[in-house]
Design a protein around this motif. Structure first.
Motif, short mmCIF file in Angstrom:
data_model
loop_
_atom_site.label_atom_id
_atom_site.label_comp_id
_atom_site.label_asym_id
_atom_site.label_seq_id
_atom_site.Cartn_x
_atom_site.Cartn_y
_atom_site.Cartn_z
N LEU A 712 0.82 -1.20 0.00
CA LEU A 712 0.00 0.00 0.00
C LEU A 712 0.87 1.26 0.00
N THR A 713 2.02 1.20 0.64
CA THR A 713 2.91 2.36 0.66
C THR A 713 3.38 2.71 -0.76
N ARG A 714 3.75 1.67 -1.55
CA ARG A 714 4.18 1.92 -2.92
C ARG A 714 3.07 2.56 -3.75
N THR A 715 1.83 2.09 -3.58
CA THR A 715 0.70 2.64 -4.34
C THR A 715 0.47 4.11 -3.98
N ILE A 716 0.48 4.42 -2.68
CA ILE A 716 0.25 5.81 -2.26
C ILE A 716 1.40 6.69 -2.74
N ALA A 717 2.63 6.17 -2.76
CA ALA A 717 3.79 6.95 -3.20
C ALA A 717 3.65 7.36 -4.67
N VAL A 718 3.11 6.45 -5.50
CA VAL A 718 2.89 6.78 -6.91
C VAL A 718 1.88 7.92 -7.03
N HIS A 719 0.78 7.83 -6.29
CA HIS A 719 -0.23 8.90 -6.31
C HIS A 719 0.37 10.21 -5.82
N LEU A 720 1.21 10.14 -4.79
CA LEU A 720 1.81 11.35 -4.24
C LEU A 720 2.75 12.01 -5.25
N LYS A 721 3.50 11.20 -5.99
CA LYS A 721 4.40 11.74 -7.01
C LYS A 721 3.63 12.48 -8.09
N VAL A 722 2.53 11.89 -8.56
CA VAL A 722 1.71 12.52 -9.59
C VAL A 722 1.09 13.81 -9.07
N ALA A 723 0.63 13.80 -7.83
CA ALA A 723 0.02 14.99 -7.25
C ALA A 723 1.02 16.14 -7.17
N LYS A 724 2.26 15.83 -6.80
CA LYS A 724 3.28 16.88 -6.72
C LYS A 724 3.65 17.40 -8.10
N GLU A 725 3.72 16.51 -9.10
CA GLU A 725 4.06 16.94 -10.46
C GLU A 725 2.99 17.83 -11.06
N THR A 726 1.73 17.58 -10.69
CA THR A 726 0.61 18.38 -11.21
C THR A 726 0.26 19.55 -10.30
N ALA A 727 1.07 19.77 -9.25
CA ALA A 727 0.86 20.88 -8.32
C ALA A 727 -0.49 20.80 -7.62
N ASP A 728 -0.97 19.58 -7.37
CA ASP A 728 -2.23 19.40 -6.64
C ASP A 728 -1.87 19.29 -5.15
N SER A 729 -1.67 20.46 -4.53
CA SER A 729 -1.14 20.49 -3.16
C SER A 729 -2.13 19.88 -2.15
N GLU A 730 -3.42 20.11 -2.35
CA GLU A 730 -4.41 19.58 -1.41
C GLU A 730 -4.40 18.06 -1.39
N TYR A 731 -4.39 17.47 -2.59
CA TYR A 731 -4.38 16.00 -2.66
C TYR A 731 -3.05 15.44 -2.13
N ALA A 732 -1.94 16.15 -2.41
CA ALA A 732 -0.64 15.71 -1.89
C ALA A 732 -0.63 15.71 -0.36
N LYS A 733 -1.23 16.76 0.23
CA LYS A 733 -1.31 16.84 1.69
C LYS A 733 -2.15 15.69 2.25
N TYR A 734 -3.25 15.38 1.54
CA TYR A 734 -4.12 14.28 1.97
C TYR A 734 -3.36 12.94 1.92
N LEU A 735 -2.58 12.71 0.84
CA LEU A 735 -1.85 11.46 0.69
C LEU A 735 -0.76 11.33 1.75
N GLU A 736 -0.10 12.44 2.05
CA GLU A 736 0.92 12.39 3.10
C GLU A 736 0.29 12.00 4.44
N GLY A 737 -0.92 12.49 4.69
CA GLY A 737 -1.64 12.10 5.91
C GLY A 737 -1.98 10.61 5.90
N ARG A 738 -2.34 10.09 4.70
CA ARG A 738 -2.64 8.66 4.59
C ARG A 738 -1.39 7.82 4.89
#
Length: 757
Positions: A712-738
């Motif tokens: 699950l950590t690997r899956t969330i890390a992929v989502h977090l990388k995409v969120a940072k590349e697209t400057a989606d700060s809110e979703y990145a913050k949510y994923l870091e909390g997850r």
């Protein structure tokens, strides 16, 4: 005994033998007393040289050697290229010399022009010499001449010079550089040559450029025409409405080799300009027109200025766009005179330019400096109207449609009249009345296609320049051209499928340029996806059957011949049995079928082809994927016949406006799809997180907990990388909390298992 003289015997295979074996005509020189003896001896030599060939399949022709008649080299040795280069003349009874065709140097590409000048030190060559020059472009890394060509191509200030100056530069390089120098050193020497040229000019006084000479000639002509009188800033207006179309006619008339009077052009000159210059798209006229249209306020200059400018052009200046543009700018700034805009317009609105100088185009209102809007618009570059355009022919009955503005201008010049799309449709359907025209001519707040009543001077002209960028249209108008296309297609039920699949998402297209071709390529998988969307999965809703699959021979293959490192020609390749080796092209024919409404079956045949074996500069190349490429080609062509991506095939993607609108429309759709996908992916991630946490809490070993958490950590890390590349700060913050919560749960589960143990 008679003295033996040289005779030439030619052996011509029959057509069937050529098609069966690829045989070529042969020639040989025989010393014999007469033609009969020469024929007999040649037959014996033929049997000895080609024992497996049937000499009865060859026709032997004999002629005696004479001055001025070509003959093969050598004696009693068969030549297989002589008759290919010297065709047989039936009337003369012997081969003839074919003079090679001259090459139009100006039409060659810049790179090939440089290669020709390096190879031959001149610009006048024949077509038989062109291949050797072309070799320099392919072998630029292996020969000194090739490096000179490369240096010329990579030195802009030399590459843009006249051919005569380039030849001087090439001579300088040959004298200064060693034969093993490469292009960087040669390029540096070209810089030295330029400095030496400039130093020589400075030593002998400043040299005048071609533009300076032309400008002085024009000034002297003006002074001679009106000695002692200062030229007024305004001249009388033309007796006709002046547009870009009449400007083109004035330019063409000024190119007449004799005397021409601006404003009173003879009918003969007018017809010559229209047919021989504009009609044939003459190169100098086209270049001058293009350059003039880029000048500010070009339509305000009087006819005398335009005529003086064109007639004082130095010979050949149009071949260099930069020099031509510089000359025009300086001429207009120093000698340009505006028309008197305060003069009343001519009362006869229908007066044609044929009575004076050119044909009328659409009416353009005069622009005055004191008008704030017009004054702002004057300084911008003119923007050409986009089609389609509709017009009524001169007979008052026939109607027409033009996709581009020149087509409309041509129709108007021939006495036609521009009409609205509504009037065009009404006339086409036979429902036109006077009321239809009145309703079509009513002013609109935002008229489609930017139609403006030409007689109402309160509006800006249809093709008036604008200050805002036109590269990207407003979002609320992105379907204007598509709507116009659908209206043009009509409401026929037979076009229902066509209209539903004709639009193409620009995301799945690619611009093609080069090799003399420009266009738009469509992703094949996109067209297959659209077909699946319309008919269903491949194999059930639609599919294809292969009807033919074969190879077709092409041109003979050749190999290069070198004497040492010098290229001397090419040799035709032959197979082991003596037959010609030719290029191979793969050919495929399919029958594409599809189901409409699950019960109606349609079929269509289409073809695809791909080069399989062909010659390249690196040798013979074979494509191992020709079957796949030909099948893709055939499927795309079949689907295009049904209307899939018809806007590309109809050429609408050549219109920048339509392309920009499509980018906006499909960009909105893609953004919406991405938003839906993003929401779905986030929901799936949340569901997986909950499920994995529950599984971790039920785990019976620490190793099991670690594996579940790691996945699950690997899956969330992929989502977090995409969120940072697209400057989606809110979703990145949510994923870091997850991630933090996952580590907490993992630690709790490991502690509980450790305590239980």
């Amino acid at each position: 005994m008679s003295e033996k003289t040289p005779h030439i015997v030619c052996a011509f295979p029959d057509k069937e033998f050529i098609s069966e074996t690829g045989a070529v005509p042969l020639a040989i020189v025989i010393y014999a007393a007469n033609e009969r003896a020469a024929r007999a001896k040649a037959t014996m030599l033929f049997v000895d040289e080609y024992p497996d060939a049937d000499d009865s399949r060859f026709e032997f022709r004999v002629y005696q050697s004479a001055e001025g008649i070509p003959e093969p080299g050598g004696v009693e040795a068969w030549n297989d290229t002589f008759l290919t280069e010297h065709p047989w003349d039936e009337e003369l009874g012997h081969p003839v010399m074919v003079l090679p065709e001259s090459v139009n140097f100006e039409k060659l590409s810049k790179d090939l022009q440089n290669a020709v000048m390096v190879k031959y030190d001149r610009t006048t060559i024949t077509k038989d010499l062109l291949p050797a020059a072309f070799e320099l472009l392919q072998d630029e890394a292996s020969t000194f001449d090739g490096h000179i060509v490369e240096a010329l191509n990579k030195t802009p200030f030399v590459d843009s010079m006249w051919p005569e100056l380039k030849i001087r530069a090439i001579t300088w390089v040959r004298a200064k550089c060693a034969s093993n120098e490469q292009w960087p050193a040669i390029k540096a020497e070209l810089v030295n040559w330029k400095k030496a040229q400039e130093a020589e000019r400075n030593e002998h006084g400043s040299a005048k450029s071609i533009v300076d000479i032309a400008r002085e000639n024009a000034a002297q002509k003006t002074l001679n025409a009106a000695p002692g009188k200062a030229e007024s800033k305004l001249r009388p207006a033309r007796p006709y409405k002046h547009t870009h179309a009449t400007l083109d006619q004035e330019i063409a008339s000024a190119l007449w080799p004799g005397d021409v009077t601006p404003g009173n052009v003879d009918g003969k000159i007018y017809r010559w300009a229209k047919s021989d210059v504009i009609g044939k798209d003459r190169e100098d006229w086209k270049r001058i027109s293009m350059s003039l249209r880029t000048q500010e306020n070009v339509l305000r200059y009087d006819a005398q200025t335009i005529f003086d400018l064109v007639r004082d052009l130095p010979e050949g200046i149009h071949k260099s766009p930069a020099v031509l543009n510089n000359y025009i700018c300086e001429f207009l700034s120093e000698h340009g005179v505006f028309e008197d805009e305060n003069q009343p317009a001519p009362p006869d609105k229908t007066a044609s330019l044929e009575d004076t100088t050119a044909t009328p185009g659409p009416v353009e209102p005069k622009l005055h400096d004191h008008e704030t809007v017009a004054g702002a618009l004057e300084t911008a570059a003119p923007v050409e109207r986009t089609g389609p355009f509709y017009f009524l022919c001169a007979d008052g009955e026939k109607i027409g449609r033009a996709n581009k503005l020149p087509g409309l201008e041509k129709a108007v010049a021939e006495g036609g009249k521009e009409i609205s799309q509504e009037e065009y449709q009404a006339r086409k359907n036979g429902t036109f009345t006077a009321d239809t025209r009145e309703s079509a001519e009513q002013p609109q707040a935002t008229p489609p296609g930017n139609d403006v009543d030409q007689n109402d001077t309160r509006h800006e002209p249809v093709n008036a320049p604008v200050t805002t960028s036109t590269k990207t249209p407003a979002p609320d108008s992105f379907v204007v051209r598509a709507d116009e296309l659908e209206k043009e297609i009509g409401d026929s039920e037979n076009l229902g499928l066509w209209k539903s699949v004709m639009r193409t998402n620009p995301r799945y297209t690619k611009d093609l340029t080069g090799a003399g071709f420009e266009g738009t390529s469509i992703n094949a998988q996109y067209m297959i996806m659209r077909a699946t969307e319309k008919f269903g999965p491949v194999g059930s809703g639609w599919g294809f059957e292969i009807l033919e699959d074969k190879m077709i021979p092409g041109a003979p293959l050749t190999e290069k011949i070198f004497e040492g490192q010098k290229f001397v020609g090419k040799r035709i390749l032959r197979d082991g049995d003596g037959s010609l080796m030719t290029e191979q092209n793969h050919y495929l024919k399919i029958r594409l079928w599809y189901l409409i409404e699950c019960d109606v079956r349609g079929e269509i045949e289409a073809y695809g082809s791909t080069p399989y074996m062909y010659a390249t500069k690196n040798g013979v190349y074979c494509d191992s994927e020709v079957h796949k490429k030909s099948l893709t080609d055939a499927i795309k062509k079949a689907l295009s016949h049904l209307g899939f991506s018809a806007d590309v095939w109809l050429g609408l993607y050549d219109d920048p406006g339509y392309k920009a609108e499509s980018h906006i429309e499909f960009g909105i759709k893609d953004a919406s799809d991405r938003a839906d996908d993003s929401t779905r992916i986030r929901e799936e991630l949340d569901e997986r997180f909950k499920g994995n946490v529950e599984t971790m809490r039920k785990a019976v070993s620490q190793n099991e907990v670690s594996k579940i958490a790691s996945s699950l950590t690997r899956t969330i890390a992929v989502h977090l990388k995409v969120a940072k590349e697209t400057a989606d700060s809110e979703y990145a913050k949510y994923l870091e909390g997850r991630l933090r919560r996952l580590e907490e749960v993992k630690a709790e589960c490991l502690r509980e298992l450790e305590e239980a143990a």
